[in-house]
Design a protein around this motif. Structure first.
Motif, PDB file in Angstrom:
ATOM      1  N   CYS A 157     -11.396 -23.583 -12.544  1.00 15.16           N
ATOM      2  CA  CYS A 157     -10.884 -24.543 -13.761  1.00 15.16           C
ATOM      3  C   CYS A 157      -9.680 -24.686 -15.038  1.00 15.16           C
ATOM      4  O   CYS A 157      -9.049 -25.145 -15.056  1.00 15.16           O
ATOM      5  CB  CYS A 157     -11.918 -25.507 -14.719  1.00 15.16           C
ATOM      6  SG  CYS A 157     -12.681 -23.778 -15.732  1.00 15.16           S
ATOM      7  N   ALA A 210      -6.611 -27.222 -14.523  1.00 16.22           N
ATOM      8  CA  ALA A 210      -6.573 -27.839 -15.582  1.00 16.22           C
ATOM      9  C   ALA A 210      -4.880 -27.771 -16.443  1.00 16.22           C
ATOM     10  O   ALA A 210      -4.019 -28.034 -16.538  1.00 16.22           O
ATOM     11  CB  ALA A 210      -7.395 -27.646 -16.864  1.00 16.22           C
ATOM     12  N   HIS A 212     -15.349 -23.388 -19.492  1.00 13.26           N
ATOM     13  CA  HIS A 212     -14.918 -24.446 -19.142  1.00 13.26           C
ATOM     14  C   HIS A 212     -13.539 -24.898 -19.416  1.00 13.26           C
ATOM     15  O   HIS A 212     -12.989 -24.934 -20.475  1.00 13.26           O
ATOM     16  CB  HIS A 212     -15.687 -26.090 -18.403  1.00 13.26           C
ATOM     17  CG  HIS A 212     -15.363 -26.826 -16.909  1.00 13.26           C
ATOM     18  ND1 HIS A 212     -15.307 -26.694 -15.832  1.00 13.26           N
ATOM     19  CD2 HIS A 212     -14.529 -28.312 -17.323  1.00 13.26           C
ATOM     20  CE1 HIS A 212     -14.812 -27.484 -15.155  1.00 13.26           C
ATOM     21  NE2 HIS A 212     -14.622 -28.433 -16.110  1.00 13.26           N
ATOM     22  N   TRP A 218     -10.396 -28.294 -19.030  1.00 12.41           N
ATOM     23  CA  TRP A 218      -9.877 -29.706 -18.334  1.00 12.41           C
ATOM     24  C   TRP A 218      -8.515 -30.353 -18.965  1.00 12.41           C
ATOM     25  O   TRP A 218      -8.291 -29.685 -19.734  1.00 12.41           O
ATOM     26  CB  TRP A 218     -11.477 -30.926 -18.684  1.00 12.41           C
ATOM     27  CG  TRP A 218     -11.964 -30.765 -20.550  1.00 12.41           C
ATOM     28  CD1 TRP A 218     -11.028 -31.738 -21.164  1.00 12.41           C
ATOM     29  CD2 TRP A 218     -12.503 -30.053 -20.865  1.00 12.41           C
ATOM     30  NE1 TRP A 218     -11.724 -31.413 -21.682  1.00 12.41           N
ATOM     31  CE2 TRP A 218     -12.224 -30.431 -22.246  1.00 12.41           C
ATOM     32  CE3 TRP A 218     -13.115 -28.769 -20.645  1.00 12.41           C
ATOM     33  CZ2 TRP A 218     -13.188 -29.669 -23.082  1.00 12.41           C
ATOM     34  CZ3 TRP A 218     -14.140 -28.350 -22.127  1.00 12.41           C
ATOM     35  CH2 TRP A 218     -13.770 -29.212 -22.421  1.00 12.41           C
ATOM     36  N   CYS A 219      -8.310 -31.562 -18.333  1.00 10.70           N
ATOM     37  CA  CYS A 219      -7.543 -31.633 -19.576  1.00 10.70           C
ATOM     38  C   CYS A 219      -8.141 -33.516 -20.184  1.00 10.70           C
ATOM     39  O   CYS A 219      -8.961 -33.675 -20.051  1.00 10.70           O
ATOM     40  CB  CYS A 219      -6.402 -32.229 -18.671  1.00 10.70           C
ATOM     41  SG  CYS A 219      -5.435 -31.543 -17.930  1.00 10.70           S
ATOM     42  N   THR A 220      -7.416 -33.504 -21.092  1.00 14.03           N
ATOM     43  CA  THR A 220      -7.455 -34.843 -22.179  1.00 14.03           C
ATOM     44  C   THR A 220      -6.128 -35.989 -22.354  1.00 14.03           C
ATOM     45  O   THR A 220      -5.292 -35.359 -22.093  1.00 14.03           O
ATOM     46  CB  THR A 220      -7.948 -34.309 -22.864  1.00 14.03           C
ATOM     47  OG1 THR A 220      -8.655 -35.838 -23.892  1.00 14.03           O
ATOM     48  CG2 THR A 220      -7.611 -33.831 -24.006  1.00 14.03           C
ATOM     49  N   VAL A 256     -11.559 -37.454 -20.778  1.00 12.23           N
ATOM     50  CA  VAL A 256     -12.474 -36.028 -20.329  1.00 12.23           C
ATOM     51  C   VAL A 256     -11.241 -36.696 -18.707  1.00 12.23           C
ATOM     52  O   VAL A 256     -11.077 -37.693 -17.783  1.00 12.23           O
ATOM     53  CB  VAL A 256     -12.631 -34.788 -19.492  1.00 12.23           C
ATOM     54  CG1 VAL A 256     -13.149 -34.441 -18.884  1.00 12.23           C
ATOM     55  CG2 VAL A 256     -13.427 -34.641 -20.371  1.00 12.23           C
ATOM     56  N   ASP A 260     -10.193 -34.096 -15.022  1.00  8.81           N
ATOM     57  CA  ASP A 260     -11.141 -33.445 -15.013  1.00  8.81           C
ATOM     58  C   ASP A 260     -10.524 -33.216 -13.966  1.00  8.81           C
ATOM     59  O   ASP A 260     -11.344 -33.884 -12.408  1.00  8.81           O
ATOM     60  CB  ASP A 260     -12.594 -32.559 -15.259  1.00  8.81           C
ATOM     61  CG  ASP A 260     -12.852 -31.387 -15.277  1.00  8.81           C
ATOM     62  OD1 ASP A 260     -12.046 -30.412 -14.033  1.00  8.81           O
ATOM     63  OD2 ASP A 260     -14.000 -31.454 -15.407  1.00  8.81           O
ATOM     64  N   THR A 290     -11.111 -30.478 -11.365  1.00  8.83           N
ATOM     65  CA  THR A 290     -11.950 -29.475 -10.967  1.00  8.83           C
ATOM     66  C   THR A 290     -13.370 -30.469 -10.359  1.00  8.83           C
ATOM     67  O   THR A 290     -13.295 -29.945  -9.452  1.00  8.83           O
ATOM     68  CB  THR A 290     -12.052 -27.955 -11.469  1.00  8.83           C
ATOM     69  OG1 THR A 290     -11.008 -27.692 -12.116  1.00  8.83           O
ATOM     70  CG2 THR A 290     -13.054 -27.189 -10.824  1.00  8.83           C
ATOM     71  N   TRP A 291     -14.078 -30.821 -11.651  1.00  3.02           N
ATOM     72  CA  TRP A 291     -15.134 -30.983 -10.903  1.00  3.02           C
ATOM     73  C   TRP A 291     -15.005 -32.359 -10.619  1.00  3.02           C
ATOM     74  O   TRP A 291     -15.845 -33.614 -11.576  1.00  3.02           O
ATOM     75  CB  TRP A 291     -16.006 -31.186 -12.812  1.00  3.02           C
ATOM     76  CG  TRP A 291     -16.557 -29.882 -12.735  1.00  3.02           C
ATOM     77  CD1 TRP A 291     -16.757 -28.428 -11.881  1.00  3.02           C
ATOM     78  CD2 TRP A 291     -17.112 -29.440 -13.864  1.00  3.02           C
ATOM     79  NE1 TRP A 291     -17.185 -28.127 -12.411  1.00  3.02           N
ATOM     80  CE2 TRP A 291     -17.714 -28.360 -14.404  1.00  3.02           C
ATOM     81  CE3 TRP A 291     -17.941 -30.152 -15.452  1.00  3.02           C
ATOM     82  CZ2 TRP A 291     -17.878 -27.186 -14.745  1.00  3.02           C
ATOM     83  CZ3 TRP A 291     -18.574 -29.491 -16.017  1.00  3.02           C
ATOM     84  CH2 TRP A 291     -19.067 -27.738 -15.941  1.00  3.02           C
ATOM     85  N   SER A 292     -13.905 -33.255 -10.139  1.00  2.00           N
ATOM     86  CA  SER A 292     -13.629 -34.537 -10.186  1.00  2.00           C
ATOM     87  C   SER A 292     -15.032 -34.656  -8.770  1.00  2.00           C
ATOM     88  O   SER A 292     -14.966 -36.490  -8.514  1.00  2.00           O
ATOM     89  CB  SER A 292     -12.159 -34.605  -9.335  1.00  2.00           C
ATOM     90  OG  SER A 292     -12.492 -33.392  -7.904  1.00  2.00           O
ATOM     91  N   TYR A 341     -18.463 -32.522 -22.600  1.00  2.11           N
ATOM     92  CA  TYR A 341     -17.562 -31.221 -23.001  1.00  2.11           C
ATOM     93  C   TYR A 341     -17.761 -31.604 -24.187  1.00  2.11           C
ATOM     94  O   TYR A 341     -16.993 -32.251 -25.305  1.00  2.11           O
ATOM     95  CB  TYR A 341     -16.207 -32.272 -22.121  1.00  2.11           C
ATOM     96  CG  TYR A 341     -15.674 -32.537 -21.141  1.00  2.11           C
ATOM     97  CD1 TYR A 341     -15.737 -31.368 -20.266  1.00  2.11           C
ATOM     98  CD2 TYR A 341     -16.520 -33.581 -19.944  1.00  2.11           C
ATOM     99  CE1 TYR A 341     -14.919 -31.975 -18.542  1.00  2.11           C
ATOM    100  CE2 TYR A 341     -16.821 -34.058 -18.903  1.00  2.11           C
ATOM    101  CZ  TYR A 341     -16.149 -32.315 -17.847  1.00  2.11           C
ATOM    102  OH  TYR A 341     -15.637 -33.113 -16.495  1.00  2.11           O
TER     103      TYR A 341
END
Length: 181
Positions: A92, A96, A124, A126-128, A134, A136, A138-140, A147
């Motif tokens: 992650c 990200a 974790h 992620w991007c925003t 979010v 994300d 990685t968790w697509s 979050y």
């Protein structure tokens, strides 16, 4: 023996952090996943208050949990946009960071999240987007349901070949705990 500033045997500074966690909880309606994340965060902070350790005396925050409680905000889970590539699970931080580099309108965030269907929060990244949605990579496929984190300043974001998080690596975390953001 607790001082007058202590509440119920809990140091005043920990009580203040708990108040921040409480404020985060009130910031928006709590889903079961958000509630689980808040409870988990509160348990970690409460445990730290019971430790007889003064190695962090004088620091702004005793732990990453307090740092995120004090500076974190909620981000809204969203579907991965078509223009953002899904990337490998369990990477992650690198994912990200790479996504932010490829899509400069996004910002890199780290904190804690709960994957859909899981009762366990985890560290974790992620991007925003500008609206707090979010992105994300990685968790697509898993999806995230809660979050809570911090958009880190550009100077703190991980750069290749580094593949670990800013909030988990001692060389980057300790200065943030000591001095704050």
């Amino acid at each position: 023996m607790p001082s007058d500033a202590d509440v119920g045997g809990i140091p005043a500074e920990v009580t203040a952090v708990r108040d921040v966690v409480g404020a985060a909880a009130l910031a928006r309606p709590r889903s079961p996943s958000e509630q689980a994340l808040l409870q988990w965060l509160g348990l970690h902070i409460a445990l730290e208050s019971q430790l007889d350790h003064d190695g962090t005396a004088g620091w702004k925050h005793r732990s990453v949990y307090e740092l995120v409680a004090a500076h974190g905000r909620w981000f809204a889970p969203a579907a991965l946009p078509a223009e953002v590539q899904a990337l490998p699970e369990r990477q992650c931080y690198a994912n990200a960071a790479a996504t932010e580099c490829k899509h400069p309108h996004l910002s890199y965030a780290e904190g804690f999240a709960v994957a859909d269907g899981s009762p366990v929060p985890t560290a974790h990244a992620w991007c925003t987007d500008a609206n707090g949605q979010v992105i994300d990579p990685t968790w697509s496929k898993l999806g995230g349901s809660a979050y809570l984190g911090i958009v880190l300043p550009p100077a703190l974001r991980p750069r290749p070949p580094r593949s670990w998080g800013v909030l988990e690596a001692p060389d980057s975390l300790y200065p943030l705990l000591c001095r704050g953001l």
